[in-house]
Design a protein around this motif. Structure first.
Motif, PDB file in Angstrom:
ATOM      1  N   UNK A 239      -0.143  -7.675   5.832  1.00  0.00           N
ATOM      2  CA  UNK A 239       0.822  -8.529   5.132  1.00  0.00           C
ATOM      3  C   UNK A 239       0.344  -8.855   3.719  1.00  0.00           C
ATOM      4  N   UNK A 240      -0.940  -9.145   3.580  1.00  0.00           N
ATOM      5  CA  UNK A 240      -1.482  -9.441   2.252  1.00  0.00           C
ATOM      6  C   UNK A 240      -1.477  -8.188   1.368  1.00  0.00           C
ATOM      7  N   UNK A 241      -1.648  -7.012   1.982  1.00  0.00           N
ATOM      8  CA  UNK A 241      -1.582  -5.759   1.227  1.00  0.00           C
ATOM      9  C   UNK A 241      -0.170  -5.531   0.684  1.00  0.00           C
ATOM     10  N   UNK A 242       0.833  -5.754   1.510  1.00  0.00           N
ATOM     11  CA  UNK A 242       2.225  -5.607   1.069  1.00  0.00           C
ATOM     12  C   UNK A 242       2.501  -6.581  -0.075  1.00  0.00           C
ATOM     13  N   UNK A 243       2.029  -7.819   0.057  1.00  0.00           N
ATOM     14  CA  UNK A 243       2.197  -8.806  -1.018  1.00  0.00           C
ATOM     15  C   UNK A 243       1.515  -8.341  -2.304  1.00  0.00           C
ATOM     16  N   UNK A 244       0.343  -7.751  -2.166  1.00  0.00           N
ATOM     17  CA  UNK A 244      -0.402  -7.244  -3.328  1.00  0.00           C
ATOM     18  C   UNK A 244       0.407  -6.149  -4.042  1.00  0.00           C
ATOM     19  N   UNK A 245       1.006  -5.244  -3.283  1.00  0.00           N
ATOM     20  CA  UNK A 245       1.847  -4.198  -3.865  1.00  0.00           C
ATOM     21  C   UNK A 245       3.036  -4.824  -4.592  1.00  0.00           C
ATOM     22  N   UNK A 246       3.647  -5.822  -3.975  1.00  0.00           N
ATOM     23  CA  UNK A 246       4.811  -6.468  -4.591  1.00  0.00           C
ATOM     24  C   UNK A 246       4.435  -7.203  -5.875  1.00  0.00           C
ATOM     25  N   UNK A 247       3.299  -7.877  -5.863  1.00  0.00           N
ATOM     26  CA  UNK A 247       2.846  -8.601  -7.061  1.00  0.00           C
ATOM     27  C   UNK A 247       2.427  -7.638  -8.171  1.00  0.00           C
ATOM     28  N   UNK A 248       1.867  -6.489  -7.784  1.00  0.00           N
ATOM     29  CA  UNK A 248       1.402  -5.515  -8.764  1.00  0.00           C
ATOM     30  C   UNK A 248       2.526  -4.659  -9.331  1.00  0.00           C
ATOM     31  N   UNK A 249       3.649  -4.594  -8.607  1.00  0.00           N
ATOM     32  CA  UNK A 249       4.738  -3.734  -9.051  1.00  0.00           C
ATOM     33  C   UNK A 249       6.044  -4.507  -9.135  1.00  0.00           C
ATOM     34  N   UNK A 250       6.726  -4.666  -7.992  1.00  0.00           N
ATOM     35  CA  UNK A 250       8.032  -5.318  -7.982  1.00  0.00           C
ATOM     36  C   UNK A 250       8.371  -5.746  -6.562  1.00  0.00           C
ATOM     37  N   UNK A 251       8.760  -6.985  -6.400  1.00  0.00           N
ATOM     38  CA  UNK A 251       9.137  -7.486  -5.079  1.00  0.00           C
ATOM     39  C   UNK A 251      10.288  -6.683  -4.498  1.00  0.00           C
ATOM     40  N   UNK A 252      11.269  -6.360  -5.324  1.00  0.00           N
ATOM     41  CA  UNK A 252      12.460  -5.655  -4.856  1.00  0.00           C
ATOM     42  C   UNK A 252      12.189  -4.182  -4.550  1.00  0.00           C
ATOM     43  N   UNK A 253      11.225  -3.589  -5.225  1.00  0.00           N
ATOM     44  CA  UNK A 253      10.978  -2.150  -5.083  1.00  0.00           C
ATOM     45  C   UNK A 253      10.038  -1.805  -3.933  1.00  0.00           C
ATOM     46  N   UNK A 254       9.336  -2.792  -3.376  1.00  0.00           N
ATOM     47  CA  UNK A 254       8.382  -2.536  -2.294  1.00  0.00           C
ATOM     48  C   UNK A 254       8.958  -3.071  -0.985  1.00  0.00           C
ATOM     49  N   UNK A 255       9.160  -2.142  -0.044  1.00  0.00           N
ATOM     50  CA  UNK A 255       9.710  -2.487   1.270  1.00  0.00           C
ATOM     51  C   UNK A 255       8.645  -2.159   2.317  1.00  0.00           C
ATOM     52  N   UNK A 256       8.837  -2.693   3.527  1.00  0.00           N
ATOM     53  CA  UNK A 256       7.909  -2.319   4.597  1.00  0.00           C
ATOM     54  C   UNK A 256       8.600  -2.299   5.937  1.00  0.00           C
ATOM     55  N   UNK A 257       7.881  -1.752   6.912  1.00  0.00           N
ATOM     56  CA  UNK A 257       8.382  -1.687   8.276  1.00  0.00           C
ATOM     57  C   UNK A 257       8.108  -2.997   8.990  1.00  0.00           C
ATOM     58  N   UNK A 258       7.994  -2.951  10.311  1.00  0.00           N
ATOM     59  CA  UNK A 258       7.719  -4.131  11.124  1.00  0.00           C
ATOM     60  C   UNK A 258       6.368  -3.919  11.796  1.00  0.00           C
ATOM     61  N   UNK A 259       5.382  -4.722  11.410  1.00  0.00           N
ATOM     62  CA  UNK A 259       4.034  -4.560  11.928  1.00  0.00           C
ATOM     63  C   UNK A 259       4.037  -4.621  13.458  1.00  0.00           C
ATOM     64  N   UNK A 260       3.395  -3.653  14.085  1.00  0.00           N
ATOM     65  CA  UNK A 260       3.223  -3.636  15.531  1.00  0.00           C
ATOM     66  C   UNK A 260       4.429  -3.153  16.319  1.00  0.00           C
ATOM     67  N   UNK A 261       5.546  -2.908  15.661  1.00  0.00           N
ATOM     68  CA  UNK A 261       6.750  -2.463  16.372  1.00  0.00           C
ATOM     69  C   UNK A 261       6.712  -0.954  16.581  1.00  0.00           C
ATOM     70  N   UNK A 262       7.466  -0.508  17.573  1.00  0.00           N
ATOM     71  CA  UNK A 262       7.675   0.923  17.756  1.00  0.00           C
ATOM     72  C   UNK A 262       8.754   1.304  16.741  1.00  0.00           C
TER      73      UNK A 262
END
Length: 164
Positions: free
Chosen positions: A108-131
């Motif tokens: 989660x902190x890695x995803x936040x780091x990507x969003x802060x370093x680039x763009x909140x709107x441009x960085x999406x992610x899946x669902x941690x631990x889900x199939x």
């Protein structure tokens, strides 16, 4: 940390029959977290992935010239502990992957780091631990594997890793 980065025309993540994230042109980043990973691994991975020159420059015609940021493309991140799978006979073993409890917060902190370093709107992610079902249209195909410096050091028994 380990990342498998794929240049895509589009990608999406589906959970329980529902699309939870999707992007157009950009990169799909599959992320595995090693049990020994620390914040500097996340910093390294974020910096390197966002600045990888995986795209052609349409103006100059140069291949391998622009990053996802320079092209204003999107990023889809998907946690994937199986990137640290080790075969024992024919059965995979994932003991070197970070435990799910720790990895969830770290990812989660890695995803936040990507969003802060680039763009909140441009960085999406899946669902941690889900199939998840990950759909992608690979562009090229272009696929690059990247290991963070800390993980490389621990695996190479004292050999110095460098930041290219």
């Amino acid at each position: 940390m380990r990342a498998v980065v794929q240049r895509v025309l589009s990608a999406s993540v589906e959970v329980d029959g529902r699309v939870v994230s999707e992007i157009g042109p950009g990169i799909l980043v599959l992320v595995g977290i090693h049990e020994s990973d620390v914040e500097s691994d996340a910093d390294y991975l974020c910096r390197k992935v966002l600045n990888m020159r995986l795209f052609p420059n349409d103006r100059s015609g140069k291949a391998w010239d622009q990053s996802v940021i320079q092209r204003s493309f999107e990023v889809l991140m998907v946690s994937q502990f199986t990137l640290y799978g080790i075969l024992k006979g024919n059965k995979p073993d994932f003991h070197v992957a970070m435990s799910p409890e720790k990895a969830k917060t770290f990812y989660s902190s890695l995803v936040d780091k990507f969003r802060q370093s680039y763009s909140t709107e441009a960085v999406k992610d899946g669902v941690f631990g889900a199939m998840m079902k990950v759909h992608l249209v690979n562009d090229g195909p272009v696929t690059v594997q990247l290991d963070s410096s800390q993980s490389c050091k621990s695996k190479s028994e004292g050999a110095e890793a460098t930041d290219p």
